[in-house]
Design a protein around this motif. Structure first.
Motif, PDB file in Angstrom:
ATOM      1  N   GLY A   1     -56.652  40.877  18.951  1.00 21.56           N
ATOM      2  CA  GLY A   1     -57.249  41.231  17.826  1.00 21.56           C
ATOM      3  C   GLY A   1     -57.450  42.881  17.730  1.00 21.56           C
ATOM      4  O   GLY A   1     -57.695  43.417  16.755  1.00 21.56           O
ATOM      5  N   ILE A   2     -57.111  43.550  18.692  1.00 16.46           N
ATOM      6  CA  ILE A   2     -57.452  45.026  18.926  1.00 16.46           C
ATOM      7  C   ILE A   2     -55.887  45.524  19.192  1.00 16.46           C
ATOM      8  O   ILE A   2     -55.172  45.255  20.198  1.00 16.46           O
ATOM      9  N   VAL A   3     -55.472  46.665  18.407  1.00 15.81           N
ATOM     10  CA  VAL A   3     -54.389  47.444  18.859  1.00 15.81           C
ATOM     11  C   VAL A   3     -54.641  48.750  18.950  1.00 15.81           C
ATOM     12  O   VAL A   3     -54.887  49.381  17.619  1.00 15.81           O
ATOM     13  N   PRO A   4     -54.464  49.503  20.146  1.00 14.41           N
ATOM     14  CA  PRO A   4     -54.972  50.982  20.267  1.00 14.41           C
ATOM     15  C   PRO A   4     -53.593  51.584  19.880  1.00 14.41           C
ATOM     16  O   PRO A   4     -52.536  51.233  20.004  1.00 14.41           O
TER      17      PRO A   4
ATOM     18  N   ALA B   1     -58.250  52.836  17.537  1.00 14.97           N
ATOM     19  CA  ALA B   1     -57.870  51.408  17.617  1.00 14.97           C
ATOM     20  C   ALA B   1     -57.952  50.505  16.549  1.00 14.97           C
ATOM     21  O   ALA B   1     -59.102  50.850  15.770  1.00 14.97           O
ATOM     22  N   ASP B   2     -56.920  49.820  16.270  1.00 13.83           N
ATOM     23  CA  ASP B   2     -57.455  48.910  14.897  1.00 13.83           C
ATOM     24  C   ASP B   2     -57.950  47.714  15.314  1.00 13.83           C
ATOM     25  O   ASP B   2     -57.407  46.948  16.319  1.00 13.83           O
ATOM     26  N   VAL B   3     -59.196  47.233  14.806  1.00 13.62           N
ATOM     27  CA  VAL B   3     -59.823  46.251  15.199  1.00 13.62           C
ATOM     28  C   VAL B   3     -59.972  45.100  14.158  1.00 13.62           C
ATOM     29  O   VAL B   3     -60.626  44.001  14.159  1.00 13.62           O
ATOM     30  N   SER B   4     -58.913  45.369  12.982  1.00 13.10           N
ATOM     31  CA  SER B   4     -59.197  44.258  12.043  1.00 13.10           C
ATOM     32  C   SER B   4     -58.839  42.971  12.353  1.00 13.10           C
ATOM     33  O   SER B   4     -59.200  42.025  11.897  1.00 13.10           O
ATOM     34  N   GLY B   5     -57.969  42.890  13.301  1.00 10.20           N
ATOM     35  CA  GLY B   5     -57.445  41.621  13.971  1.00 10.20           C
ATOM     36  C   GLY B   5     -58.455  40.820  14.593  1.00 10.20           C
ATOM     37  O   GLY B   5     -58.691  39.515  14.630  1.00 10.20           O
ATOM     38  N   THR B   6     -59.773  41.281  14.965  1.00  6.73           N
ATOM     39  CA  THR B   6     -61.032  40.583  15.217  1.00  6.73           C
ATOM     40  C   THR B   6     -61.640  39.789  14.133  1.00  6.73           C
ATOM     41  O   THR B   6     -62.702  38.913  14.218  1.00  6.73           O
ATOM     42  N   GLY B   7     -61.403  40.153  12.809  1.00  9.06           N
ATOM     43  CA  GLY B   7     -62.054  39.605  11.808  1.00  9.06           C
ATOM     44  C   GLY B   7     -62.973  40.604  11.219  1.00  9.06           C
ATOM     45  O   GLY B   7     -63.820  40.135  10.365  1.00  9.06           O
ATOM     46  N   LEU B   8     -63.403  41.777  11.926  1.00 12.53           N
ATOM     47  CA  LEU B   8     -64.289  42.613  11.539  1.00 12.53           C
ATOM     48  C   LEU B   8     -63.685  44.038  11.158  1.00 12.53           C
ATOM     49  O   LEU B   8     -62.685  44.216  11.736  1.00 12.53           O
ATOM     50  N   ASP B   9     -64.509  44.629  10.118  1.00 14.71           N
ATOM     51  CA  ASP B   9     -63.869  45.965   9.912  1.00 14.71           C
ATOM     52  C   ASP B   9     -64.382  47.065  11.008  1.00 14.71           C
ATOM     53  O   ASP B   9     -65.302  46.515  11.890  1.00 14.71           O
TER      54      ASP B   9
ATOM     55  N   ALA C   1     -68.148  48.403  14.952  1.00 16.02           N
ATOM     56  CA  ALA C   1     -68.854  49.656  15.681  1.00 16.02           C
ATOM     57  C   ALA C   1     -70.284  49.148  15.628  1.00 16.02           C
ATOM     58  O   ALA C   1     -70.929  49.656  16.958  1.00 16.02           O
ATOM     59  N   TRP C   2     -70.933  48.712  14.560  1.00 18.02           N
ATOM     60  CA  TRP C   2     -72.334  48.557  14.862  1.00 18.02           C
ATOM     61  C   TRP C   2     -72.609  47.479  15.623  1.00 18.02           C
ATOM     62  O   TRP C   2     -73.727  47.474  16.612  1.00 18.02           O
ATOM     63  N   ARG C   3     -71.824  46.221  15.662  1.00 20.34           N
ATOM     64  CA  ARG C   3     -72.183  45.199  16.478  1.00 20.34           C
ATOM     65  C   ARG C   3     -71.770  45.526  18.227  1.00 20.34           C
ATOM     66  O   ARG C   3     -72.454  45.179  18.804  1.00 20.34           O
TER      67      ARG C   3
ATOM     68  N   GLY D   1     -60.467  52.203   7.375  1.00 21.12           N
ATOM     69  CA  GLY D   1     -61.430  51.167   7.369  1.00 21.12           C
ATOM     70  C   GLY D   1     -61.454  50.218   8.643  1.00 21.12           C
ATOM     71  O   GLY D   1     -62.440  49.788   9.139  1.00 21.12           O
ATOM     72  N   GLY D   2     -60.183  49.976   8.992  1.00 20.10           N
ATOM     73  CA  GLY D   2     -60.124  48.848   9.948  1.00 20.10           C
ATOM     74  C   GLY D   2     -59.879  49.485  11.453  1.00 20.10           C
ATOM     75  O   GLY D   2     -59.823  48.771  12.507  1.00 20.10           O
ATOM     76  N   LEU D   3     -60.203  50.812  11.616  1.00 18.39           N
ATOM     77  CA  LEU D   3     -60.352  51.497  12.836  1.00 18.39           C
ATOM     78  C   LEU D   3     -61.669  51.718  13.296  1.00 18.39           C
ATOM     79  O   LEU D   3     -62.862  51.979  12.715  1.00 18.39           O
ATOM     80  N   ILE D   4     -61.481  52.121  14.891  1.00 18.95           N
ATOM     81  CA  ILE D   4     -62.605  52.698  15.300  1.00 18.95           C
ATOM     82  C   ILE D   4     -62.007  53.919  16.107  1.00 18.95           C
ATOM     83  O   ILE D   4     -60.795  53.710  16.485  1.00 18.95           O
TER      84      ILE D   4
END
Length: 387
Positions: A311-314, A325-333, A338-340, A359-362
């Motif tokens: 679910g993460i694509v750096p 990194a794109d974290v949208s594959g985890t089901g979270l924006d 980031a907050w969790r 929006g889907g990145l950190i």
């Protein structure tokens, strides 16, 4: 009570973007074990010689008022730096400021006003929204696409231009992605700007942190000399963000127009810091080389680990002190992720701080020791498994 409209324009452009960072600092002050990967605060100290030059300059009495344009020795040093890139540059092309942020604010105030459009890549550095909105101008996003490595394409720029467009705010090397525009890409972008009579404001603060290959700039193209303004500082190149020493380099007429605004704002920066900055620019210091090596190694460390997580694509950066990194594959924006993740002991910046297209990145900072990054990756892996 009545307040000026600028306060309304900037009401949502300030600290809210850094809420996670501020909350992280509060938690750490209360004893929480958090690895802070939010801001680009170099972990390498400035070269000790800079402190000594600054100290000796103060002892020598260099604590009085400064020239509004900049101290002569510093103007000479900056002009010489850019004359190596374009032969027509002299001290009349240079304006000194306390940091790139101030230079950017003054430049935008000089070039834009209510109703004007400023084209800027999206994602973009978090403070750009404020420096654009301060004058009453509005941001015109140009999509920076993952499939293009987050490098701006001339056709996307062309499609984003409207009759209100006045300025392209160009950031290469790019924050947050670390993308670096190539000379041929800049030539095509420059041609679009020339065809539409646009200014190009080039934020080049990460110029000396390109991992591999050569840095390229629209400033170096003589055909664009009448429309390009290059901004930079010693904050990143010399690991000296707290000294607040930057500059703008552009056409003579631009600098003459900018001078009264600059003098109204601050009337020069500190002479002892100017002396230190001139020394930094005139010396062959190793600070940027050491940072380049460290950040390149750390980016690979994080990318190698995050690529193993579902679910993460750096996206591997080409420069700078961050990796996204794109974290949208985890089901979270990016915001919720980031907050969790902060609860799991790692503080990162959510992509929402850098524009609608993020929006889907950190964003993770590379400015902590390798062992801390390794532990941060372990915590991220545990967190991703938990969700």
């Amino acid at each position: 009570m009545h307040y000026a409209q600028i306060t309304e324009r900037l009401a949502h452009s300030g600290g809210a973007k850094w809420a996670i960072h501020q909350h992280c600092r509060t938690m750490k002050a209360q004893g929480a074990d958090i690895i802070e990967l939010t801001i680009g605060e170099p972990d390498l100290p400035p070269d000790p010689q800079l402190f000594e030059v600054c100290h000796q300059s103060m002892l020598a009495g260099r604590t009085g008022y400064s020239s509004g344009r900049g101290e002569p020795e510093l103007l000479d040093a900056i002009a010489a730096r850019y004359a190596r890139r374009r032969a027509d540059v002299d001290t009349d092309n240079v304006m000194c400021f306390p940091g790139t942020q101030t230079a950017l604010f003054a430049t935008m105030m000089a070039l834009t006003g209510p109703g004007d459009g400023v084209l800027v890549g999206d994602p973009f550095y978090a403070t750009y929204e404020g420096v654009i909105g301060a004058s009453g101008a509005h941001r015109q996003p140009v999509p920076l696409r993952p499939e293009n490595g987050f490098r701006m394409k001339a056709e996307d720029l062309e499609a984003s231009i409207t009759p209100q467009s006045r300025v392209l705010l160009l950031n290469s090397p790019h924050n947050p992605s670390g993308a670096v525009l190539r000379a041929e890409e800049l030539a095509r972008i420059g041609a679009v700007c020339k065809a539409h009579d646009l200014w190009i404001v080039a934020d080049e603060v990460y110029e000396e942190l390109v991992f591999d290959g050569e840095f390229a700039s629209p400033f170096d193209n003589p055909d664009l000399a009448d429309r390009v303004i290059a901004l930079s500082s010693i904050s990143k190149s010399h690991a000296a963000p707290g000294f607040r020493s930057g500059w703008a380099v552009g056409p003579h007429e631009f600098c003459d127009k900018l001078l009264p605004l600059s003098e109204t704002m601050l009337f020069g920066n500190q002479p002892f810091i100017a002396d230190m900055t001139a020394f930094a620019l005139n010396s062959d210091l190793q600070t940027s080389k050491l940072m380049r090596e460290a950040y390149k190694r750390r980016a690979a460390l994080i990318a190698d680990r995050l690529e193993q997580l579902d679910g993460i694509v750096p996206f591997r950066p080409q420069a700078g002190m961050f990796i996204i990194a794109d974290v949208s594959g985890t089901g979270l924006d990016g915001e919720r992720f980031a907050w969790r993740l902060l609860e799991a002991g790692v503080a990162v910046m959510p992509g929402s701080s850098f524009g609608d297209n993020a929006g889907g990145l950190i964003r993770l900072s590379l400015t902590v020791p390798d062992e801390s990054l390794t532990e941060a990756c372990n915590r991220i892996a545990s967190f991703v498994e938990s969700i």
